[in-house]
Write an enzyme that holds these catalytic residues in place. Structure first.
Site, PDB file in Angstrom:
ATOM      1  N   GLY A  12       0.844  -1.193   0.000  1.00 49.06           N
ATOM      2  CA  GLY A  12       0.000   0.000   0.000  1.00 49.06           C
ATOM      3  C   GLY A  12       0.879   1.243   0.000  1.00 49.06           C
ATOM      4  O   GLY A  12       2.054   1.191  -0.368  1.00 49.06           O
ATOM      5  N   VAL A  14       2.345   2.989   2.423  1.00 49.20           N
ATOM      6  CA  VAL A  14       3.563   2.948   3.244  1.00 49.20           C
ATOM      7  C   VAL A  14       4.583   1.992   2.634  1.00 49.20           C
ATOM      8  O   VAL A  14       5.736   2.347   2.403  1.00 49.20           O
ATOM      9  CB  VAL A  14       3.273   2.540   4.713  1.00 49.20           C
ATOM     10  CG1 VAL A  14       4.564   2.521   5.531  1.00 49.20           C
ATOM     11  CG2 VAL A  14       2.285   3.495   5.362  1.00 49.20           C
ATOM     12  N   GLY A  15       4.146   0.766   2.356  1.00 54.49           N
ATOM     13  CA  GLY A  15       5.059  -0.255   1.816  1.00 54.49           C
ATOM     14  C   GLY A  15       5.701   0.155   0.504  1.00 54.49           C
ATOM     15  O   GLY A  15       6.913   0.000   0.312  1.00 54.49           O
ATOM     16  N   ARG A  89      -5.305   4.613  16.857  1.00 53.45           N
ATOM     17  CA  ARG A  89      -4.461   3.496  16.408  1.00 53.45           C
ATOM     18  C   ARG A  89      -4.936   2.194  17.052  1.00 53.45           C
ATOM     19  O   ARG A  89      -4.871   1.125  16.462  1.00 53.45           O
ATOM     20  CB  ARG A  89      -2.999   3.752  16.795  1.00 53.45           C
ATOM     21  CG  ARG A  89      -2.349   4.872  16.009  1.00 53.45           C
ATOM     22  CD  ARG A  89      -0.886   5.052  16.413  1.00 53.45           C
ATOM     23  NE  ARG A  89      -0.265   6.109  15.623  1.00 53.45           N
ATOM     24  CZ  ARG A  89      -0.230   7.388  15.975  1.00 53.45           C
ATOM     25  NH1 ARG A  89      -0.795   7.766  17.110  1.00 53.45           N
ATOM     26  NH2 ARG A  89       0.367   8.275  15.214  1.00 53.45           N
ATOM     27  N   ASN A  96      -5.415  -6.073  12.828  1.00 51.51           N
ATOM     28  CA  ASN A  96      -3.985  -6.063  12.543  1.00 51.51           C
ATOM     29  C   ASN A  96      -3.196  -7.117  13.305  1.00 51.51           C
ATOM     30  O   ASN A  96      -2.169  -7.587  12.819  1.00 51.51           O
ATOM     31  CB  ASN A  96      -3.408  -4.657  12.745  1.00 51.51           C
ATOM     32  CG  ASN A  96      -3.816  -3.719  11.609  1.00 51.51           C
ATOM     33  OD1 ASN A  96      -4.452  -4.145  10.646  1.00 51.51           O
ATOM     34  ND2 ASN A  96      -3.460  -2.462  11.710  1.00 51.51           N
ATOM     35  N   SER A 120       3.280  -1.459  11.288  1.00 52.19           N
ATOM     36  CA  SER A 120       1.826  -1.565  11.446  1.00 52.19           C
ATOM     37  C   SER A 120       1.377  -1.084  12.828  1.00 52.19           C
ATOM     38  O   SER A 120       2.085  -1.252  13.820  1.00 52.19           O
ATOM     39  CB  SER A 120       1.383  -3.021  11.249  1.00 52.19           C
ATOM     40  OG  SER A 120       1.989  -3.579  10.098  1.00 52.19           O
ATOM     41  N   ARG A 152       8.626  14.428  13.196  1.00 48.58           N
ATOM     42  CA  ARG A 152       7.510  15.393  13.247  1.00 48.58           C
ATOM     43  C   ARG A 152       7.858  16.540  14.194  1.00 48.58           C
ATOM     44  O   ARG A 152       7.681  17.714  13.866  1.00 48.58           O
ATOM     45  CB  ARG A 152       6.232  14.676  13.706  1.00 48.58           C
ATOM     46  CG  ARG A 152       5.643  13.803  12.610  1.00 48.58           C
ATOM     47  CD  ARG A 152       4.435  12.996  13.072  1.00 48.58           C
ATOM     48  NE  ARG A 152       3.830  12.314  11.929  1.00 48.58           N
ATOM     49  CZ  ARG A 152       3.104  11.209  12.004  1.00 48.58           C
ATOM     50  NH1 ARG A 152       2.873  10.650  13.183  1.00 48.58           N
ATOM     51  NH2 ARG A 152       2.596  10.668  10.920  1.00 48.58           N
ATOM     52  N   HIS A 176       3.803   4.586  20.844  1.00 45.59           N
ATOM     53  CA  HIS A 176       3.495   5.406  19.668  1.00 45.59           C
ATOM     54  C   HIS A 176       2.009   5.734  19.714  1.00 45.59           C
ATOM     55  O   HIS A 176       1.169   4.918  19.406  1.00 45.59           O
ATOM     56  CB  HIS A 176       3.827   4.622  18.395  1.00 45.59           C
ATOM     57  CG  HIS A 176       3.615   5.404  17.138  1.00 45.59           C
ATOM     58  ND1 HIS A 176       4.137   6.666  16.953  1.00 45.59           N
ATOM     59  CD2 HIS A 176       2.957   5.103  15.998  1.00 45.59           C
ATOM     60  CE1 HIS A 176       3.796   7.101  15.742  1.00 45.59           C
ATOM     61  NE2 HIS A 176       3.086   6.170  15.156  1.00 45.59           N
TER      62      HIS A 176
END
Length: 311
Positions: A12, A14-15, A89, A96, A120, A152, A176
């Site tokens: 996708g 990210v990958g 998340r 997931n 992930s 960030r 995270h």
């Protein structure tokens, strides 16, 4: 020695970005794996056709078969569903866990000596899932979060002060997510403490924006979550491992007594080299920093408990 081999699981946003960045930096040959037929093959072919223009000798190959990943040096796992607006998340957990557990089991079978980087979400719980299912030594399994969170933080600080992002050094600990702990005491601009440039009140606002960094992008995109910065952060970690650079980076690493915790993966500064997490660096925390870190660890433990129930 031959070329290094990198497997990226999930093709996708990210990958695919991970594969493109890794290829552009000539880190090794890349296998892009996904369950969707045609997608990794198409993206892999497209990336490979870019290599003559970029002037790099890396082969990018898309596949649906784990057999093609055999003998990988590094496996970067991006598979899983992404967040939508209004989701945390943690809302991704059940789906997931199932996906990451299967990936870790299959990928580790074909590359028993690899180092696995998990991207992930929810991140810390997914690293734990992959560790349980891969059978890897915990030093060879780690999560990408701190590099992204500090990136960030550094971006926002550079914008605020009006300096290059290269001159800002920052450190973020903990899970995270909303409980992450940006340590402003360890934040410097060209070696000068950040407090010389920004008032405490404004700094607190930037810390809060960092905590909400992922949500800010999710709300803007409306149909998915961030991918360029997470991908670049994963590649930064892979590069330190593949080239044995011994970078000191904040990553989700296994704690074995450090920071008073045991048997859990959480964001801490660590040295990354060919054997994965070579050393977790323990820093002294002020009482309020320790309190924030403990709170973050408790949130991760709650998710891990849910993972144990699902596995």
């Amino acid at each position: 020695m031959g070329k290094k081999k990198i497997t990226v699981v999930g093709s996708g946003n990210v990958g695919a970005s991970v594969a493109a960045y890794a290829s552009a930096q000539e880190l090794g040959d890349i296998v892009l794996l996904d369950v969707i037929e045609g997608m990794p093959q198409g993206k892999g072919l497209d990336m490979w056709e870019a290599t003559p223009v970029l002037g790099v000798d890396t082969r990018v190959l898309g596949t649906n078969q784990y057999e093609m990943t055999e003998g990988s040096d590094v496996i970067i796992v991006t598979a899983g569903i992404a967040r939508k607006p209004g989701m945390s998340r943690d809302d991704l957990l059940a789906t997931n866990v199932r996906i990451v557990a299967e990936v870790a089991e299959k990928a580790s079978k074909f590359s028993p000596d690899a180092i696995m980087i998990i991207v992930s979400n929810p991140l810390d719980a997914m690293v734990y899932t992959a560790w349980k299912k891969s059978g890897y030594d915990p030093a060879r399994i780690l999560g990408m979060a701190g590099v992204l969170d500090t990136a960030r933080f550094r971006s926002f600080l550079a914008e605020e002060i009006g300096v290059s992002v290269e001159d800002i050094h920052a450190l973020v600990l903990g899970g995270h997510g909303d409980t992450m702990v940006p340590l402003t005491r360890y934040c410097f601009v060209g070696g000068i403490p950040i407090t010389n440039f920004i008032s405490e009140g404004r700094l607190a606002e930037i810390v809060q924006r960092t905590r909400q960094g992922g949500a800010e992008i999710v709300n803007l995109l409306k149909t998915g979550s961030a991918f360029y910065a997470p991908a670049a952060s994963s590649v930064e970690m892979a590069k330190s491992i593949l080239r044995d650079k011994k970078r000191l980076l904040p990553v989700a690493a296994y704690l074995n007594g450090e920071y008073g915790e045991k048997g859990i993966f959480v964001g801490v500064p660590a040295i990354l080299g060919t054997s994965g997490v070579e050393k977790v660096i323990e820093i002294e925390l002020l009482p309020e920093e320790q309190e924030a870190f403990d709170k973050s660890v408790e949130a991760v433990k709650g998710l891990v408990k849910e993972v144990d129930a699902l596995l």
